[in-house]
Write a protein that holds these residues in place. Structure first.
Motif, PDB file in Angstrom:
ATOM      1  N   PHE A 177       8.706 -17.478  -5.451  1.00  0.00           N
ATOM      2  CA  PHE A 177       9.369 -16.607  -4.477  1.00  0.00           C
ATOM      3  C   PHE A 177       9.155 -15.144  -4.850  1.00  0.00           C
ATOM      4  O   PHE A 177       8.822 -14.312  -3.998  1.00  0.00           O
ATOM      5  CB  PHE A 177      10.858 -16.938  -4.427  1.00  0.00           C
ATOM      6  N   GLU A 178       9.327 -14.803  -6.130  1.00  0.00           N
ATOM      7  CA  GLU A 178       9.166 -13.425  -6.584  1.00  0.00           C
ATOM      8  C   GLU A 178       7.751 -12.917  -6.318  1.00  0.00           C
ATOM      9  O   GLU A 178       7.546 -11.789  -5.861  1.00  0.00           O
ATOM     10  CB  GLU A 178       9.480 -13.325  -8.082  1.00  0.00           C
ATOM     11  N   GLN A 179       6.769 -13.753  -6.616  1.00  0.00           N
ATOM     12  CA  GLN A 179       5.386 -13.332  -6.428  1.00  0.00           C
ATOM     13  C   GLN A 179       5.032 -13.162  -4.956  1.00  0.00           C
ATOM     14  O   GLN A 179       4.237 -12.282  -4.598  1.00  0.00           O
ATOM     15  CB  GLN A 179       4.448 -14.348  -7.082  1.00  0.00           C
ATOM     16  N   TYR A 180       5.637 -13.970  -4.104  1.00  0.00           N
ATOM     17  CA  TYR A 180       5.266 -13.965  -2.686  1.00  0.00           C
ATOM     18  C   TYR A 180       6.062 -12.927  -1.888  1.00  0.00           C
ATOM     19  O   TYR A 180       5.505 -12.211  -1.047  1.00  0.00           O
ATOM     20  CB  TYR A 180       5.475 -15.361  -2.095  1.00  0.00           C
ATOM     21  N   GLN A 181       7.369 -12.852  -2.150  1.00  0.00           N
ATOM     22  CA  GLN A 181       8.211 -11.956  -1.358  1.00  0.00           C
ATOM     23  C   GLN A 181       8.837 -10.853  -2.197  1.00  0.00           C
ATOM     24  O   GLN A 181       9.750 -10.160  -1.744  1.00  0.00           O
ATOM     25  CB  GLN A 181       9.303 -12.756  -0.624  1.00  0.00           C
ATOM     26  N   GLY A 182       8.334 -10.655  -3.401  1.00  0.00           N
ATOM     27  CA  GLY A 182       8.821  -9.591  -4.261  1.00  0.00           C
ATOM     28  C   GLY A 182       8.096  -8.282  -4.038  1.00  0.00           C
ATOM     29  O   GLY A 182       7.281  -8.142  -3.112  1.00  0.00           O
ATOM     30  N   PRO A 183       8.354  -7.273  -4.885  1.00  0.00           N
ATOM     31  CA  PRO A 183       7.821  -5.921  -4.673  1.00  0.00           C
ATOM     32  C   PRO A 183       6.311  -5.804  -4.772  1.00  0.00           C
ATOM     33  O   PRO A 183       5.741  -4.818  -4.306  1.00  0.00           O
ATOM     34  CB  PRO A 183       8.517  -5.089  -5.763  1.00  0.00           C
ATOM     35  N   ASN A 184       5.648  -6.790  -5.369  1.00  0.00           N
ATOM     36  CA  ASN A 184       4.190  -6.748  -5.479  1.00  0.00           C
ATOM     37  C   ASN A 184       3.511  -7.844  -4.661  1.00  0.00           C
ATOM     38  O   ASN A 184       2.317  -8.084  -4.817  1.00  0.00           O
ATOM     39  CB  ASN A 184       3.778  -6.872  -6.951  1.00  0.00           C
ATOM     40  N   GLY A 185       4.273  -8.492  -3.796  1.00  0.00           N
ATOM     41  CA  GLY A 185       3.751  -9.596  -3.016  1.00  0.00           C
ATOM     42  C   GLY A 185       3.144  -9.167  -1.694  1.00  0.00           C
ATOM     43  O   GLY A 185       3.176  -7.991  -1.316  1.00  0.00           O
TER      44      GLY A 185
END
Length: 314
Positions: A51-59
């Protein structure tokens, strides 16, 4: 059904954004994936790396929004922004923000680290536009009124009831437009009946604003199930989640506008609908935007899993 281009990476979405017609005299209406507070900081979502990688600040969603906002300003130079969010619903009466010289922020999320409650986004309202919008809804036979910064509209994670633009607005807008934005913003509540037709009509009412150099945006997340975080990222999503995302894209690709409307409004009947959302609110903004451009063509600007953005009226 005819084939509509579905951008699936940055090169393709940038090409789609560049191909938007520069028509400030009639601005398209947009549905956009507004993301979550994770767009700003990922550390409040520890243990959910996909989730972090996809919808986080660098996704990809954050990267898309950073391309999307400047394109809107460059193509349309709007005099104002009218926005609908999945995070503000009212029943039987439309509320329209009239917040004056500075729009307050409603930090309507809970249990996050302190920095999430220190986010800044400075913008102003537009009293004349807010009153105009109220008039449009009344002319359409709907109850409507303005709401001021002195009237709470929801619970704030800082421990009080307050007014303000909710996180479905200010979180993505920070990425799209920066922390200070000089163009007025007016937010309108969606209809908490959650029916596709009722919310389609909300868009119909504000359609005329598109010809007055006003940008109409409707934000939500079609796949938004906080009880199943696997649904938020393509690598962890189940087949039923992917099936619902494909159904959205299939509906958007229906060529005949009336058949497309039916296909979009039938999405709540899909077997994956409930698996993709705990509440219906996130299914509503995709009806508001096409309502504001009924019988017009569309362009899919981002077709990535769970985070689509579409221009209606191109």
């Amino acid at each position: 059904m005819t084939s509509v281009a579905v951008p699936s990476n940055q090169e393709e979405w940038r090409a789609a954004l560049e191909s938007l017609p520069s028509t400030p005299q009639k601005i398209p209406a947009f549905f956009f994936a507004h993301g979550s507070p994770a767009l700003v900081y990922a550390r409040g979502f520890s243990g959910r790396s996909d989730f972090e990688q996809y919808q986080g600040p660098n996704g990809p969603l954050a990267n898309f929004l950073k391309d999307f906002g400047p394109t809107l300003l460059q193509k349309y130079n709007p005099k104002a922004v009218v926005v609908f969010s999945a995070h503000w619903e009212t029943l039987g009466e439309r509320l329209v923000t009239d917040y004056g010289d500075e729009n307050p922020l409603l930090m309507d999320y809970y249990g996050f680290p302190q920095e999430f409650y220190q986010l800044k986004f400075k913008s102003r309202g537009d009293k004349q536009l807010a009153e105009q919008i109220v008039g449009l809804y009344k002319e359409a036979g709907q109850l409507a009124r303005t709401t001021s910064k002195f009237e709470p509209r929801g619970s704030d994670g800082r421990g009080f009831e307050g007014p303000g633009l909710d996180h479905g607005v200010f979180v993505p807008f920070r990425l799209m437009f920066g922390e200070e934005f000089g163009i007025p913003i007016v937010e309108i509540s969606i209809d908490s009946s959650m029916t596709p037709e009722a919310n389609w009509k909300l868009g119909q009412v504000v359609k005329s604003l598109r010809e007055e150099n006003v940008l109409v945006l409707a934000g939500g997340l079609p796949i938004h199930n906080l009880r199943d975080f696997s649904s938020f990222a393509p690598d962890t999503a189940q087949p039923i989640h992917h099936s619902f995302h494909k159904a959205i894209l299939d509906a958007l690709q229906v060529n005949n506008t009336q058949e497309r409307k039916k296909a979009l409004q039938d999405l709540p009947k899909h077997t994956g609908f409930r698996a993709c959302k705990r509440k219906e609110a996130h299914s509503v903004p995709p009806y508001v935007a096409p309502g504001a451009a009924e019988d017009e063509e569309l362009k899919i600007l981002n077709g990535l899993y769970g985070i689509p953005t579409v221009a209606f009226g191109v």
